[in-house]
Design an enzyme around this catalytic site. Structure first.
Site, short mmCIF file in Angstrom:
data_model
loop_
_atom_site.label_atom_id
_atom_site.label_comp_id
_atom_site.label_asym_id
_atom_site.label_seq_id
_atom_site.Cartn_x
_atom_site.Cartn_y
_atom_site.Cartn_z
N GLY A 172 1.10 -1.14 -0.15
CA GLY A 172 -0.40 -0.03 -0.20
C GLY A 172 0.92 1.19 0.23
N GLY A 173 0.63 2.44 0.90
CA GLY A 173 0.93 3.68 0.65
C GLY A 173 2.11 3.29 1.65
N GLY A 407 23.44 9.57 -30.93
CA GLY A 407 22.40 10.74 -29.86
C GLY A 407 23.61 9.99 -28.39
CB ALA A 408 23.94 5.69 -27.75
#
Length: 520
Positions: A172-173, A407-408
């Site tokens: 949960g939280g 780009g790499a």
């Protein structure tokens, strides 16, 4: 017997009862699952006799649903401060033997107290999670407690190292506090993390899944990337926390401790001269390169089983703590995809926040292509790594071993992203594209016009050789000043170590701003 004696006796008895948590039966139940108690974990984690406990006698004030009959000193969490190898740390450990370690208002206050003290004293914070989640009987007060913890995780981020050990359930939280910390350690087959459990998943989606397959250590260490480390048992998990801490500084203002070594800084490695295969499409193991460069071959890998096409972790070079980022040619040819970009970006930002120099070993053919990656956001995720390197002001030493395309190339700590010292091996190919792809574009019309397959192949081979001579080598980059030097591989350890020494007093600052806008 005097009243004072009676008071002391009561104190001793109450302290002894508090140390039993939920009692002997619940301790036995914990042991029967192969798990230590919260106090046993802290005893293993901290230097003997160093633990100073806070709020031992705190109790919750809830009376709903019979909770007034279930009060224990300490209220399900043990908190305080101690030392690990002589270094101050603040700690808390949830006690599953008391109301399932569930978090209510008072437990949250205890945790928040040590979180504040850790930040104010500039010391690492370690939380050991073992809890059934929110204490439902306390309603909104329990949720408010989680919110207070999360806010402190956020405020502490980048100020002090925050480490989470998941030694039991975390659902949960409750999962968001570990998610906000710097590192998570999970235990195989005994800890798990998920927002909604198997029963709710079954009810809502109809999917049948058990706790381990939904949120066990193997899942989060290899598929989601939530867990940075996966340990076979709690003892190994605790030792991992200690090992990790040895690479980290106390806080953002300090430097990581140095580790003396007998491994000569100027040690050469002839093995590195032979490690790159003749065939550019053949793989080699980047772990072998890392092992030859770092002190005594020691490397603490982070996210070992997730996004394995990139390697990140801590080592020492010349006794100094460094963060290593390296493409792995053995997995997907070392290509960058979404998970690899996220993994490396997070690691780079951590190192930058805590003054840990970055050593980047490059062999990257590009970004992974295809609709799956594009639809899932390879552009924005790749930008995270680009942003992380460009933002980082710590010393950055980059070595290009073989491929560094497009780009790499830019993303992997190039000179334009303020790389301080960039080296290349003679085998480095630094270009927009590899020869085959480049020739297909540059000579598309000529290739289309040649009908004979043999002539076409010969023409392409000739043009690829020309392209290789022009671009697929490190010398154009060196001639343009984009790499400081082309180095012999066997000298890589010494050149990196010397660069790190030269950069020790680096003082680089980013423009003043409220905060940045990282492409999340």
């Amino acid at each position: 017997m005097t009243k004072q004696t009676d008071n002391i006796k009561m104190l001793v008895e109450r302290r002894a009862n508090a140390k039993l948590g939920g009692g002997e039966k619940r301790i036995e139940a914990q042991h029967s699952k192969g798990k230590f108690t919260a106090r046993e974990r802290l005893a293993q984690l901290l230097d003997e006799g160093s633990f100073e406990e806070y709020d031992m006698f705190v109790q919750h004030r809830c009376s709903n649903f019979g909770m007034d009959k279930s009060r224990f000193d300490g209220d399900g969490v043990i908190s305080g401060q101690g030392t690990i190898n002589g270094r101050q740390v603040f700690v808390y450990a949830q006690d599953f033997t008391v109301n399932g370690g569930s978090l209510g208002e008072v437990q949250a206050r205890k945790i928040c107290k040590v979180m504040d003290m850790a930040r104010e004293n500039g010391a690492p914070l370690i939380g050991l999670n073992d809890s059934g989640g929110a204490r439902i009987q306390e309603g909104i007060s329990s949720l408010a407690g989680f919110g207070e913890i999360f806010q402190r995780n956020i405020m502490n981020s980048g100020v002090i190292p925050q480490i989470s050990g998941i030694f039991g359930p975390c659902a949960g939280g409750a999962v968001y506090s570990p998610a906000l910390t710097d590192f998570n350690i999970m235990i195989q087959n005994s800890s798990y993390m998920f927002l909604t459990g198997p029963a709710v998943v079954k009810q809502v989606t109809g999917e049948d899944v058990n706790q381990e397959d939904l949120g066990g250590a193997s899942v989060h260490a290899s598929k989601s990337g939530v867990a940075h480390f996966s340990a076979v048992d709690e003892t190994e998990g605790i030792n991992m926390i200690k090992a990790l801490l040895s690479f980290l500084p106390q806080n953002w203002k300090s430097k990581a401790p140095e580790l003396p070594t007998k491994d000569p800084v100027d040690r050469v490695s002839d093995r590195l001269n032979e490690i790159i295969p003749e065939n550019p499409n053949q793989a080699y193991d980047m772990y072998d390169v890392i092992g030859e460069i770092v002190d005594d071959g020691g490397f603490l890998e982070v996210h070992k089983n997730w996004a394995r096409n990139i390697i990140v972790g801590f080592a020492h070079i010349g006794g100094k703590s460094v963060g290593v980022v390296a493409n792995q040619p053995k997995v997907l040819a070392g290509v960058l995809d979404i998970n690899a970009s996220r993994k490396a970006a997070r690691f780079v930002r951590f190192c930058d926040a805590f003054n840990i120099p970055l050593v980047t070993l490059v062999d990257v053919p590009g970004f992974l292509c295809g609709t799956q990656q594009e639809y899932a956001g390879i552009i924005s995720n790749g930008a995270k790594l680009l942003y992380a390197y460009g933002e980082a002001t710590v010393p950055k030493v980059t070595v290009t071993l073989r491929k560094s395309y497009g780009g790499a190339h830019i993303v992997m700590s190039c000179k334009q992203l303020r790389g301080d010292v960039n080296y290349a091996w003679p085998s480095a190919n630094i270009a927009v594209l590899g020869a085959s792809g480049a020739v297909e574009i540059l000579y598309a019309k000529q290739l289309k016009a040649i009908e004979d397959p043999q002539q076409k192949a010969k023409f392409k081979e000739e043009k690829m050789a020309e392209y290789d001579a022009l671009f697929n080598n490190p010398y154009q980059a060196a001639e343009s000043g984009y790499v400081e030097d082309v180095i012999e591989p066997r000298n890589t350890r010494f050149r990196i170590a010397r660069a790190l020494v030269q950069l020790e007093n680096k003082d680089q600052k980013n423009p003043c701003k409220k905060h940045d806008n990282l492409p999340l």
